[in-house]
Design a protein around this motif. Sequence first.
Motif, PDB file in Angstrom:
ATOM      1  N   VAL A 195      -7.905 -23.520  26.052  1.00 57.23           N
ATOM      2  CA  VAL A 195      -7.448 -24.726  25.910  1.00 57.23           C
ATOM      3  C   VAL A 195      -8.455 -25.923  25.399  1.00 57.23           C
ATOM      4  O   VAL A 195      -9.838 -25.947  26.173  1.00 57.23           O
ATOM      5  N   SER A 247      -6.278 -22.842  31.892  1.00 56.96           N
ATOM      6  CA  SER A 247      -5.341 -22.623  30.720  1.00 56.96           C
ATOM      7  C   SER A 247      -3.904 -22.446  30.908  1.00 56.96           C
ATOM      8  O   SER A 247      -3.253 -21.751  30.330  1.00 56.96           O
ATOM      9  N   GLY A 249      -2.013 -24.967  30.225  1.00 56.58           N
ATOM     10  CA  GLY A 249      -1.084 -25.327  29.091  1.00 56.58           C
ATOM     11  C   GLY A 249      -0.380 -26.499  29.528  1.00 56.58           C
ATOM     12  O   GLY A 249       0.408 -27.087  28.727  1.00 56.58           O
ATOM     13  N   VAL A 252      -1.221 -29.493  27.243  1.00 59.48           N
ATOM     14  CA  VAL A 252      -0.909 -29.070  25.628  1.00 59.48           C
ATOM     15  C   VAL A 252       0.283 -29.554  25.415  1.00 59.48           C
ATOM     16  O   VAL A 252       0.803 -30.226  24.398  1.00 59.48           O
ATOM     17  N   ASP A 262      -4.109 -24.614  22.060  1.00 57.94           N
ATOM     18  CA  ASP A 262      -4.003 -23.597  23.071  1.00 57.94           C
ATOM     19  C   ASP A 262      -4.096 -22.354  22.065  1.00 57.94           C
ATOM     20  O   ASP A 262      -3.228 -21.872  21.432  1.00 57.94           O
TER      21      ASP A 262
END
Lengths: 286, 196
Positions: A195, A247, A249, A252, A262
């Motif tokens: 990320v 990570s 997400g 994101v 990502d």
Amino acid sequence: MNWMNILYAVLILGLLGVFFGAVLAVASKVFAVEKDERYDEILENLPGANCGGCGYSGCSAYAEKLVEGTAKPGACPVGGEQLTAKIAEILGVKPGKNTRITALVRCNGGNHAKKKYEYAGAHDCVSANALAGSPLSCQYGCLGFGSCVSACLFDAIHVEDGVAKVDHEKCTGCLRCLEACPRNIIISVPYTADVNVLCSSHERGAELRKICEIGCIGCKLCEKACQYDAIHVVDNLASIDHDKCTSCGECVKKCPRHLISDADLLNENEDAELLREREQKKAAQE
Amino acid sequence: MSFTEIFGLALSAILIENFVLVKFLGICPFLGVSKKTETAAGMGVAVIFVMTVASAFTFAVDKFLLRPFKLEYMQTVAFILVIAALVQFVELFMQKALPALHKSLGIYLPLITTNCAVLGVALLNAQNYADSFIASLVYGASAAVGFTLAIVLFASIRERLEFADYPKCFEGFPIALVSASLLAMAFMGFQGMKIF
């Protein structure tokens, strides 16, 4: 004409030459310095790019330190795991863990960023950056003239849609592109960092909206979404602490400008959706 | 030779007839290795060493090999041979016996093989001091000291140039050449002094 003169000249110089040759031949045997065999072997296996990615002045310096025992096998970013194992085998030590790093261009502006004027000068970021603060309205964005591309020894960085993009598989982490970039928007991140925030602008949100469609406006939605205290907005720009990032997400998904990338998502349909959404917004504005 | 004569010879070789700035010998390393005072001094020391030893060896070759057979016209060829072999030998010797010194002089030693100042001093010795070993040796050593003086002075000037405010188009070699010419003019002030 006296032939003896020629004969003397040839003889004396010839003898001098033979004499010095012999002396040097003997000297090279007598004064031969014993070199560690492993040094040559390691040097042969090293990539020989002399990029300095290991932190030493070149491949030979790294090999020297390896033989001395002051350097660890895992430092060469170019050779990767394979080389680390090979060096460890030559030295007879356990291979350490590779900390692979890769370069990252923190800008995704390109065609989404406004231009101040049409630049027609030399095709080079440094020249473009020097002309009235660059053709880009954004002071921080990637100019896309590819100074980093020509600096890369490994064909790992390319300009796509007006923005330089790093091929993380090819990137060896030598970080030559960092120095080549006049705007200092390329950073080094761990290879495992999936990320990333793809914007470098410290411009205030209101100003930034006018010059770039996908720049960070510092809304802090990502900061609130993160459970791990890994992303923070400092000076109107989000940045990720890769030591803390898992990570997951969340950021994101929350980012209204879709500028947090990502690597895992990139390959899935979700990213295509994001792109479509962006296209629709653009069409609506026009 | 009396002491005053030797002193005069040395002083004139260092200042009045400076190899780099007056005779224009050894310009290549003078411009090439003068970016930092430290490396310039390293180069200077290596040149002093090689030029002194080369003076002694070329003197012997000239006196006992070339002149008895009237082969003075072969001086250039013979001296190049002597100097090249000598530098190689010294490098091999140093690698074994004085590794620390070899590491600090390392890259400069092979460069000196092609330094025209070394060949220049050998040829000038053969021209002017063919009969006196001491004079040859002193002239060789002090010419090298002159070279070192010039290159160290020039390197310190170039270090200061980093912060000087000159037109952009002069950056790099142009400004270096301009300052070299000014330094050469300064050394012209010694002209006309006759010590002996």
